[in-house]
Design an enzyme around this catalytic site. Structure first.
Site, PDB file in Angstrom:
ATOM      1  N   GLU A 177       6.043   0.120  -0.147  1.00  0.00           N
ATOM      2  CA  GLU A 177       6.185  -0.814   0.973  1.00  0.00           C
ATOM      3  C   GLU A 177       6.971  -2.063   0.556  1.00  0.00           C
ATOM      4  OE1 GLU A 177       3.493  -3.467   4.110  1.00  0.00           O
ATOM      5  OE2 GLU A 177       2.491  -2.366   2.526  1.00  0.00           O
ATOM      6  N   LYS A 219       6.875   2.923   3.528  1.00  0.00           N
ATOM      7  CA  LYS A 219       6.322   2.046   4.568  1.00  0.00           C
ATOM      8  C   LYS A 219       7.324   0.916   4.751  1.00  0.00           C
ATOM      9  CE  LYS A 219       2.314  -0.579   6.140  1.00  0.00           C
ATOM     10  NZ  LYS A 219       0.848  -0.733   6.119  1.00  0.00           N
TER      11      LYS A 219
END
Length: 336
Positions: A177, A219
């Site tokens: 992420e 992500k």
């Protein structure tokens, strides 16, 4: 776990019409959320709240897994069933946040780097035994005057790659992420440029560390103008910019991309995802891994009566999951 098993888990995480609920708030973040709605921040209240989310009836219709916090993966339902076991029995994949948060990047004012690599191998081994099958590590990229620097981007993507390699060694699917933060006065184009550079650096690092992309999930943050930019852009514009950026940086071998809501309103996060899927077909499934955008309404409702509003709050969670599940198929329709 073999690459086939990692790939299978990664594909299940982004199964059609399903996404991930992020309930991995740190103790400090949870305290802030609870304080905002007047709930006492005790371990039992945190456990009960996570139970509310995870035991929502029919949640697995639209939720493939959940990212848990260290405290949560060690907790159980009121009936004494460990949360990870409950999830597995109800068709959801347990995940775990493993980074240790952001710290100032020495020598680079206004920039941060995520820490937590020390001792990570042993922690991952324990989390696997506790039932986790994927993990998450968040890097934070701020946009401001003369930032982000190349040093900051490379330090963060290098850490993400090292984390990802350690996850796969332990049989966990790494969720990487690299969040480009919305706060600031930058415009859409600046966000696009920073996101593009960050993702290029990330995939170069993953390649250098022999991370198998087939067993990895991205992500991603969406390409949006800064919160104080004053720039007015529609859902389709954000969707088109985000898609273009991803298509120019993310290899098609990746099993899927899930988006963070990153401070967007509940409706905007859903509408943006829906618009992107309507612009498909895309090289990878595009789904969601929302935290606040999945929980805010339910938390507010539950805070008004912790006993009697439990089921009503769960219904709100289910509705948010359903809306985002439909958006992951490009089939969501805005309420009139």
């Amino acid at each position: 776990m073999s690459i086939e098993q990692l790939a299978e888990t990664a594909q299940a995480m982004v199964a059609p019409g399903k996404g991930i609920i992020a309930i991995d708030e740190s103790g400090a973040t949870c305290a802030k959320r609870f304080a905002g709605v007047g709930i006492e921040n005790t371990e039992e209240n945190r456990r009960r709240y996570r139970e509310l989310l995870l035991t929502t009836p029919k949640l697995s219709d639209y939720i493939s897994g959940a990212i848990l916090f260290d405290e949560t993966i060690r907790q159980s339902t009121s009936d004494g069933v460990p949360f990870a076991k409950y999830m597995s029995e109800h068709g959801m994949i347990p995940g775990i946040k493993v980074d240790k948060g952001t710290h100032n990047l020495a020598g680079f004012p206004g920039e941060v780097v995520t820490e937590g690599l020390d001792g990570l191998r042993a922690r991952l081994e324990e989390y696997y035994k506790l039932g986790a099958r994927f993990a998450k590590w968040r890097a934070v990229i701020n946009i401001g005057e003369d930032i982000p620097s190349g040093t900051c981007i490379d330090a963060n993507t290098h850490a993400l790659a090292r984390y990802a390699a350690l996850c796969q060694e332990q049989g966990l699917v790494p969720m990487v992420e690299p969040e480009v933060i919305m706060d600031g006065s930058h415009d859409l184009d600046t966000c696009y440029e920073v996101t593009e550079v960050t993702l290029r650096s990330l995939f170069a690092s993953l390649y250098e560390h022999s991370v198998m992309l087939e067993g990895t999930i991205l992500k991603a943050s969406m390409v949006v103008p800064g919160t104080t930019s004053g720039e007015d852009v529609g859902y389709d514009e954000v969707a088109a910019a985000t898609l273009q950026c991803l298509k120019s940086t993310v290899p098609a071998t990746l099993p899927g991309i899930v988006f963070l809501s990153g401070g967007q309103s509940d409706e905007a996060a859903t509408a943006h995802l829906n618009a992107m899927n309507q612009m498909g077909p895309n090289p990878w499934p595009l789904s969601f891994s929302y935290g606040r955008a999945m929980q805010a309404a339910a938390l507010k409702l539950w805070s008004q009566d912790l006993v009697n509003n439990f089921a009503r709050a769960q219904q709100t969670v289910y509705e948010r999951a359903r809306d985002n599940g439909l958006a992951a198929l490009g089939q969501w329709k805005q309420a009139a």
